[in-house]
Design a protein around this motif. Sequence first.
Motif, PDB file in Angstrom:
ATOM      1  N   ALA A 179       3.748   9.862   1.502  1.00 40.45           N
ATOM      2  CA  ALA A 179       3.179  11.244   1.667  1.00 40.45           C
ATOM      3  C   ALA A 179       3.647  12.063   0.472  1.00 40.45           C
ATOM      4  O   ALA A 179       2.743  13.043  -0.017  1.00 40.45           O
ATOM      5  CB  ALA A 179       3.580  11.890   3.086  1.00 40.45           C
ATOM      6  N   TYR A 180       4.853  11.975   0.063  1.00 39.89           N
ATOM      7  CA  TYR A 180       5.342  12.459  -1.127  1.00 39.89           C
ATOM      8  C   TYR A 180       4.508  12.440  -2.345  1.00 39.89           C
ATOM      9  O   TYR A 180       3.902  13.131  -3.107  1.00 39.89           O
ATOM     10  CB  TYR A 180       6.747  12.460  -1.481  1.00 39.89           C
ATOM     11  N   LEU A 220       9.227   4.671   4.132  1.00 39.01           N
ATOM     12  CA  LEU A 220       7.919   4.201   3.086  1.00 39.01           C
ATOM     13  C   LEU A 220       6.949   5.187   3.350  1.00 39.01           C
ATOM     14  O   LEU A 220       6.165   5.543   2.338  1.00 39.01           O
ATOM     15  CB  LEU A 220       7.743   2.841   3.298  1.00 39.01           C
ATOM     16  N   SER A 221       6.679   5.671   4.700  1.00 37.43           N
ATOM     17  CA  SER A 221       5.761   6.597   4.826  1.00 37.43           C
ATOM     18  C   SER A 221       5.733   7.853   4.372  1.00 37.43           C
ATOM     19  O   SER A 221       4.822   8.251   3.827  1.00 37.43           O
ATOM     20  CB  SER A 221       5.140   6.592   6.347  1.00 37.43           C
ATOM     21  N   ILE A 222       7.047   8.303   4.343  1.00 37.95           N
ATOM     22  CA  ILE A 222       7.252   9.525   3.825  1.00 37.95           C
ATOM     23  C   ILE A 222       7.152   9.694   2.463  1.00 37.95           C
ATOM     24  O   ILE A 222       6.729  10.396   1.778  1.00 37.95           O
ATOM     25  CB  ILE A 222       8.765  10.209   4.548  1.00 37.95           C
ATOM     26  N   SER A 282       0.836  -1.235  -0.016  1.00 35.68           N
ATOM     27  CA  SER A 282      -0.010  -0.005   0.045  1.00 35.68           C
ATOM     28  C   SER A 282       0.912   1.383   0.211  1.00 35.68           C
ATOM     29  O   SER A 282       0.620   2.352  -0.562  1.00 35.68           O
ATOM     30  CB  SER A 282      -0.989   0.108   1.277  1.00 35.68           C
ATOM     31  N   LEU A 283       1.754   1.315   0.685  1.00 38.83           N
ATOM     32  CA  LEU A 283       2.636   2.285   0.876  1.00 38.83           C
ATOM     33  C   LEU A 283       3.400   2.715  -0.280  1.00 38.83           C
ATOM     34  O   LEU A 283       3.607   3.888  -0.951  1.00 38.83           O
ATOM     35  CB  LEU A 283       3.536   2.439   2.016  1.00 38.83           C
ATOM     36  N   LEU A 284       4.069   1.711  -1.103  1.00 42.49           N
ATOM     37  CA  LEU A 284       4.698   1.576  -2.486  1.00 42.49           C
ATOM     38  C   LEU A 284       3.685   2.166  -3.348  1.00 42.49           C
ATOM     39  O   LEU A 284       4.230   3.056  -4.289  1.00 42.49           O
ATOM     40  CB  LEU A 284       5.351   0.345  -2.767  1.00 42.49           C
ATOM     41  N   ALA A 336       3.360   5.714  -3.031  1.00 49.32           N
ATOM     42  CA  ALA A 336       4.618   6.466  -3.172  1.00 49.32           C
ATOM     43  C   ALA A 336       4.815   6.609  -4.803  1.00 49.32           C
ATOM     44  O   ALA A 336       5.771   7.286  -5.175  1.00 49.32           O
ATOM     45  CB  ALA A 336       5.828   5.963  -2.696  1.00 49.32           C
ATOM     46  N   VAL A 337       4.103   5.829  -5.615  1.00 49.59           N
ATOM     47  CA  VAL A 337       4.340   6.010  -6.967  1.00 49.59           C
ATOM     48  C   VAL A 337       4.570   7.206  -7.715  1.00 49.59           C
ATOM     49  O   VAL A 337       5.260   7.658  -8.472  1.00 49.59           O
ATOM     50  CB  VAL A 337       3.433   4.879  -7.886  1.00 49.59           C
ATOM     51  N   PRO A 338       3.561   8.129  -7.288  1.00 47.79           N
ATOM     52  CA  PRO A 338       3.594   9.571  -7.867  1.00 47.79           C
ATOM     53  C   PRO A 338       4.595  10.219  -7.844  1.00 47.79           C
ATOM     54  O   PRO A 338       5.026  11.168  -8.594  1.00 47.79           O
ATOM     55  CB  PRO A 338       2.161  10.062  -7.495  1.00 47.79           C
TER      56      PRO A 338
END
Length: 733
Positions: free
Chosen positions: A573-574, A568-570, A385-387, A390-392
Amino acid sequence: MTAGTSPAGGALAELGRFCFRRRRLVLLAWIVGVIAVAFAGFGYGADPDNDFSGGDSQSARAQQLMEQHFPEEQGDRLTLAIKAEQGIDDPAAKQRIEKVIAELADSPVTGPVMSPYQDKSLVTKDRRIARTTIPLAAKEVEKSEVKPLVDTVKAASDAGVTLALGGYMAEKAETPPQGPAESIGILAAAVILFVAFGSLVAMGLPIVTALLAIVGGLALMKLVGHLVPAPNFALTFGAMIGLGVGIDYALFIVTRYKDGLGEGDDPENATVKAIATAGHAVLFAGTTVVIALMGLFVMGQRLMTGLAVATSITVLVTMLAALTLLPAFLGFTGHRINSLRLPRRASRRNRAVSAPSQERRTLAERWAGVVQRRPLIAALLAGGSLLVLAVPTLSMRLSQPDASVQPRDRSSYVSYEILSEGFGPGYGAPLVFVSEVDSANPGNSTTRDLGPVVEAVGKTEGIAQATPARVSEDGKAVTFVAFPTTGYQDEATTDLVHKLRGEVLPGTPGGEHVLVGGPNAGTIDVADEVGSRLPLMIVVVIAMSMVLLIALVRSVTIALQAAVMNLLSIGAAYGVVVAVVQWGWLGSALGFPAPMPVTTWAPMMMFPILFGLSMDYQVFLISRVREEYERTGDTREAVARGLARTAKVITAAAAIMIAVFTTSLLGPDVAVKQGGLGMAVAVLIDATIVRMIFVPAVMELCGKANWWMPGRRRAPETTSTAPTDAREEAATV
């Protein structure tokens, strides 16, 4: 811990005891100190410095040459944009336009104003759109002096003639103050604390402690600004972060204090134990945030260094208040901490106390059990889910906000729109070319005659127009301006600047001496520098934070887990920020007028703050897991009980952070909104996916390897770096 048991010694325990016993002196010292610092800081503090052009970039060197050899062209300027449906020569339109120009020229803050009726280059061929530049007479002009000019121009518009004032100072003058955002954040925090504690007194202590610390911290920021300049948004960020961490730190300590009272301690012992345990975690958590912020030093940006120092001051003051001022407040409240309670909470607690122990497993503990039964699936789902979120991030573009991304009712945006229609979108993104004459051979035609360079630049695809070259009055520099066909925020403009520097200028006689500058090129240079240095900052922040966490928990495994999960969480967020701000998903609903690149400084500032805050929650959670492990020797039970003991307080702390950061979306600054959105999303992800799923799943998979430390062959026993009184508490439960 049984009644009457004294907490063990130690520096923090003694500090808590001193502040409790000498509470009147401590409170008086804080009040007097904050008043004195506030008087000095807000009265004589440094003005903000928003110049991001420092360093040795090509645009910075070009700006230095322009300031040195073309001083008459420096200083802020406004641009009057005019659009007349019947043409500017229509008698009614002409009368209105000339009246506005005369009023602007008569202002004490403006210099000579050239009328578009006197220079045909200022008017489009169809005579419907015109422009003129209005120099500001003084080098330093307050936005309050420019606001009347903006109002005058807006008031002169009607159905047939639209007039708008653009430029940096016009944009700044139109931007309203942050408004009640912080007040709304405080109100939201109060509601969350009241629900968490069920007591008005317990609710008020963290808020009062944080507010007093924030006032002192912001005032100190202003004073330190004389030594280390910081941008104007430093105060906004300092208030946001100080409010969030200040309330959170006090929340953890008050929670531990209430636990002590519930276990039979008297107020003094409960205070000492709270400072020695939760205060110990606060000390490490606050230090981690400061160390993470110091990672901004590696960016090499003067203002980022100033922002790091300024924000760190607020965090340090709030941490100091939690460790000294809060114990004094606890000394005044004593058992009255539970005064003015919610009536229904008492009955719930009584039912919980009378219930058999096996029925008192909390929802968090039961949830941890669910995750631990399928740890691999849970870890894969959480990590996946985190990955995905983070894709964008892979498509992130950096820039600085300009008039094109301002709210549509602003004069600066209307000016941009009119000028783009009449003179092209590149009018607001001029490129300034400058070359210094060879002092050893001033007659050298390649350094004085830039005709071939102007011609080559003008013929470059993506350039709409290039002005003739001009020699400075001292004869030591030559400059010209070129306007792109694309706007300030367009990726094609960035590619054009790189092409001019890498191909066009080096391949033209005399071009190798020419520098490309201007605000647009400066923004591109800063973005390029940030993109190249950001990975280094991330590595430095992670390394320093891991060393600190290893010192606290004495486990390399847990430190590595924290680093990976926080990263991963940051990253997630990015990704959300890019999707909202750059791709435009829900952007208008969240207060972003149009899709735009991410503000250059936002990811720089977000990473160290978020990494530090994520480590905060990791410290509080792992500290309790460590205590439970030392008591039971069972990792599964320790994780479940540690999660259960901290779930409520971490959830409340995260909710406060989210509320505080989300209120930035109510403000006018699109850059600050981006930072607030990113931090709110990161805290939400950290408090849910990471703490509730990822941490218990990964710790279950690692088992006793969680406590691996080089040189130690087995998991830790009762001797550890955890506070001694915490072990006594565990031993006597």
